[in-house]
Design a protein around this motif. Structure first.
Motif, short mmCIF file in Angstrom:
data_model
loop_
_atom_site.label_atom_id
_atom_site.label_comp_id
_atom_site.label_asym_id
_atom_site.label_seq_id
_atom_site.Cartn_x
_atom_site.Cartn_y
_atom_site.Cartn_z
N VAL A 81 0.84 -1.19 0.00
CA VAL A 81 0.00 0.00 0.00
C VAL A 81 0.88 1.25 0.00
O VAL A 81 1.86 1.33 0.73
CB VAL A 81 -0.94 0.01 1.23
CG1 VAL A 81 -1.69 1.32 1.34
CG2 VAL A 81 -1.89 -1.15 1.16
N VAL A 82 0.50 2.22 -0.84
CA VAL A 82 1.21 3.50 -0.86
C VAL A 82 0.43 4.45 0.04
O VAL A 82 -0.67 4.88 -0.29
CB VAL A 82 1.29 4.06 -2.30
CG1 VAL A 82 1.99 5.42 -2.29
CG2 VAL A 82 2.01 3.09 -3.20
N TRP A 83 0.99 4.73 1.20
CA TRP A 83 0.31 5.56 2.17
C TRP A 83 0.52 7.03 1.82
O TRP A 83 1.57 7.42 1.32
CB TRP A 83 0.84 5.28 3.57
CG TRP A 83 0.59 3.87 4.00
CD1 TRP A 83 1.49 2.85 4.01
CD2 TRP A 83 -0.64 3.32 4.42
NE1 TRP A 83 0.89 1.69 4.43
CE2 TRP A 83 -0.43 1.95 4.69
CE3 TRP A 83 -1.92 3.83 4.61
CZ2 TRP A 83 -1.44 1.11 5.13
CZ3 TRP A 83 -2.92 2.99 5.05
CH2 TRP A 83 -2.67 1.66 5.31
N PRO A 84 -0.48 7.89 2.09
CA PRO A 84 -0.32 9.31 1.77
C PRO A 84 0.69 9.98 2.70
O PRO A 84 0.89 9.54 3.83
CB PRO A 84 -1.73 9.88 1.99
CG PRO A 84 -2.37 8.95 2.95
CD PRO A 84 -1.79 7.59 2.66
N THR A 85 1.29 11.05 2.17
CA THR A 85 2.20 11.82 3.02
C THR A 85 1.38 12.64 4.01
O THR A 85 0.16 12.73 3.92
CB THR A 85 3.05 12.77 2.16
OG1 THR A 85 2.18 13.72 1.52
CG2 THR A 85 3.84 12.00 1.10
#
Length: 126
Positions: A81-85
């Motif tokens: 999963v690409v987590w938000p900054t």
């Protein structure tokens, strides 16, 4: 990856292992309450041994091994999963709050308009 079909426990050995696991967990709870007059660590050890043994026996069965495989696959997927900054999360939160505020005002205007139409225009109440 496609979802695997649901498997039921068919083998009698798997059923026996699951029953044994549940019985061990129950034995841990019974031991905890049966040793009521003993020190807290003796009672806690009885509970912990029962829980650990029951879970271990349950995980050694075919459904338990399937659960372990599922947990490993789930962990691998979560790592992808690409987590938000922090900045992206803050901006998204502000957009949601702004939208909620605008919708609250619109719904308030609709409510007051309907209220005016029913009570003042139609019924003549003031």
């Amino acid at each position: 990856m496609a979802n695997p079909s649901v498997e039921t426990v068919n083998a009698s050995s798997d059923k026996l292992m699951l029953v044994a696991g549940v019985l061990l967990v129950l034995a841990g709870f019974v031991g905890f309450f049966w040793l009521n007059g003993r020190e807290w660590y003796v009672r806690g050890a009885a509970l912990a041994v029962g829980l650990i043994a029951g879970v271990a026996v349950g995980l050694l069965s075919a459904p338990g091994k399937g659960f372990i495989a599922f947990a490993k696959d789930s962990y691998k997927e979560v790592r992808k999963v690409v987590w938000p900054t922090r900045k992206e999360a803050s901006q998204t939160t502000l957009v949601v709050f702004g939208f909620v505020l605008i919708m609250a005002v619109i719904l308030w205007i609709c409510d007051k308009s309907i209220e005016w139409a029913i009570f003042s225009a139609i019924l003549g109440w003031k």
